[in-house]
Design a protein around this motif. Structure first.
Motif, PDB file in Angstrom:
ATOM      1  N   TYR A 170       0.845  -1.182   0.000  1.00  0.00           N
ATOM      2  CA  TYR A 170       0.000   0.000   0.000  1.00  0.00           C
ATOM      3  C   TYR A 170       0.883   1.236   0.000  1.00  0.00           C
ATOM      4  O   TYR A 170       1.897   1.280   0.694  1.00  0.00           O
ATOM      5  CB  TYR A 170      -0.903   0.008   1.236  1.00  0.00           C
ATOM      6  N   ALA A 171       0.480   2.227  -0.769  1.00  0.00           N
ATOM      7  CA  ALA A 171       1.266   3.456  -0.838  1.00  0.00           C
ATOM      8  C   ALA A 171       0.331   4.651  -0.966  1.00  0.00           C
ATOM      9  O   ALA A 171      -0.779   4.534  -1.505  1.00  0.00           O
ATOM     10  CB  ALA A 171       2.220   3.415  -2.028  1.00  0.00           C
ATOM     11  N   SER A 172       0.792   5.754  -0.465  1.00  0.00           N
ATOM     12  CA  SER A 172       0.049   7.004  -0.621  1.00  0.00           C
ATOM     13  C   SER A 172       1.047   8.152  -0.593  1.00  0.00           C
ATOM     14  O   SER A 172       2.121   8.045  -0.008  1.00  0.00           O
ATOM     15  CB  SER A 172      -0.994   7.165   0.480  1.00  0.00           C
ATOM     16  N   PHE A 173       0.688   9.222  -1.237  1.00  0.00           N
ATOM     17  CA  PHE A 173       1.514  10.424  -1.239  1.00  0.00           C
ATOM     18  C   PHE A 173       0.648  11.610  -1.620  1.00  0.00           C
ATOM     19  O   PHE A 173      -0.499  11.450  -2.036  1.00  0.00           O
ATOM     20  CB  PHE A 173       2.723  10.288  -2.183  1.00  0.00           C
ATOM     21  N   GLU A 174       1.208  12.794  -1.474  1.00  0.00           N
ATOM     22  CA  GLU A 174       0.519  14.030  -1.827  1.00  0.00           C
ATOM     23  C   GLU A 174       1.397  14.848  -2.756  1.00  0.00           C
ATOM     24  O   GLU A 174       2.617  14.859  -2.622  1.00  0.00           O
ATOM     25  CB  GLU A 174       0.208  14.856  -0.580  1.00  0.00           C
ATOM     26  N   VAL A 175       0.740  15.531  -3.680  1.00  0.00           N
ATOM     27  CA  VAL A 175       1.408  16.482  -4.561  1.00  0.00           C
ATOM     28  C   VAL A 175       0.856  17.854  -4.184  1.00  0.00           C
ATOM     29  O   VAL A 175      -0.358  18.033  -4.120  1.00  0.00           O
ATOM     30  CB  VAL A 175       1.130  16.174  -6.045  1.00  0.00           C
ATOM     31  N   LEU A 176       1.741  18.803  -3.915  1.00  0.00           N
ATOM     32  CA  LEU A 176       1.329  20.124  -3.433  1.00  0.00           C
ATOM     33  C   LEU A 176       1.646  21.207  -4.460  1.00  0.00           C
ATOM     34  O   LEU A 176       2.680  21.160  -5.137  1.00  0.00           O
ATOM     35  CB  LEU A 176       2.055  20.462  -2.129  1.00  0.00           C
ATOM     36  N   ARG A 177       0.764  22.193  -4.550  1.00  0.00           N
ATOM     37  CA  ARG A 177       0.979  23.370  -5.391  1.00  0.00           C
ATOM     38  C   ARG A 177       0.345  24.575  -4.722  1.00  0.00           C
ATOM     39  O   ARG A 177      -0.713  24.472  -4.108  1.00  0.00           O
ATOM     40  CB  ARG A 177       0.320  23.223  -6.771  1.00  0.00           C
ATOM     41  N   ASP A 178       0.964  25.722  -4.881  1.00  0.00           N
ATOM     42  CA  ASP A 178       0.352  26.984  -4.462  1.00  0.00           C
ATOM     43  C   ASP A 178      -0.457  27.520  -5.633  1.00  0.00           C
ATOM     44  O   ASP A 178      -0.046  27.406  -6.800  1.00  0.00           O
ATOM     45  CB  ASP A 178       1.419  28.007  -4.080  1.00  0.00           C
ATOM     46  N   TYR A 179      -1.613  28.104  -5.320  1.00  0.00           N
ATOM     47  CA  TYR A 179      -2.520  28.597  -6.356  1.00  0.00           C
ATOM     48  C   TYR A 179      -3.043  29.954  -5.922  1.00  0.00           C
ATOM     49  O   TYR A 179      -3.645  30.073  -4.853  1.00  0.00           O
ATOM     50  CB  TYR A 179      -3.663  27.601  -6.547  1.00  0.00           C
ATOM     51  N   GLN A 180      -2.790  30.984  -6.732  1.00  0.00           N
ATOM     52  CA  GLN A 180      -3.269  32.330  -6.418  1.00  0.00           C
ATOM     53  C   GLN A 180      -4.624  32.539  -7.062  1.00  0.00           C
ATOM     54  O   GLN A 180      -4.802  32.293  -8.259  1.00  0.00           O
ATOM     55  CB  GLN A 180      -2.269  33.370  -6.888  1.00  0.00           C
ATOM     56  N   ASP A 181      -5.563  32.993  -6.268  1.00  0.00           N
ATOM     57  CA  ASP A 181      -6.922  33.212  -6.744  1.00  0.00           C
ATOM     58  C   ASP A 181      -7.141  34.706  -6.960  1.00  0.00           C
ATOM     59  O   ASP A 181      -6.664  35.525  -6.177  1.00  0.00           O
ATOM     60  CB  ASP A 181      -7.920  32.676  -5.717  1.00  0.00           C
TER      61      ASP A 181
END
Length: 168
Positions: A119-130
């Protein structure tokens, strides 16, 4: 001078090859694993579609899990539904949201032939300006950012698969 330069380049290449360095994305599955079968909880999951496309780019044969007929040399990847969350980072002086952190979460399971599931899990993160004044453009930009995050997640699954297969 040219001969010395050529010798230095050859020495650098041999040093990199000797230490186990390889370019990202150049790892292939071991020869004993002939293909990858894909399955997803949601039949038309976008991550599954992206993973199929990336497997094709890396020239890794793949099939649908429904076509899996007990092949001894097939790795099964079971994708769970991906998640997309937004975390507030900053606000304008008017109180409207100025910036988010997008969190794209991936959970999956890898089943190697005759092995216990991993089993594996991970997150991909990005900043987003609104920007509330440019809603339509920002909506399209958000779609592009999420698509890029999905592609990065598919590449990461393939890299982890190659690493797990070589560690088996």
């Amino acid at each position: 001078m040219k001969r010395t330069f050529t010798l230095l380049i050859a020495l650098a290449c041999l040093t990199l090859a000797g230490c186990g360095f390889s370019l990202r994305g150049s790892q292939a599955l071991p020869a004993e694993l002939q293909q990858v079968a894909l399955s997803a909880v949601k039949p038309h999951a976008l991550l599954k579609r992206e993973l199929k496309a990336r497997l094709k780019v890396y020239q890794i044969p793949h099939i649908e899990a429904s076509e899996l007929a007990g092949s001894a040399n097939t790795v099964l990847i079971r994708l769970q539904p991906e998640t997309l969350e937004r975390r507030l980072l900053s606000v304008f002086s008017t109180g409207q949201v100025a910036e988010y952190e997008l969190i794209y979460g991936v959970n999956y399971q890898v089943v190697f032939p005759n092995k216990e599931p991993l089993y594996a899990s991970f997150e991909v993160l990005r900043d987003y300006q609104d920007d509330p004044d440019k809603v339509l453009a920002k909506s399209r930009e958000l779609d592009l950012v999420v698509s890029e995050m999905r592609r990065e997640a598919a590449d990461r699954i393939i890299r982890q698969l190659a690493r797990q297969a070589s560690g088996q």
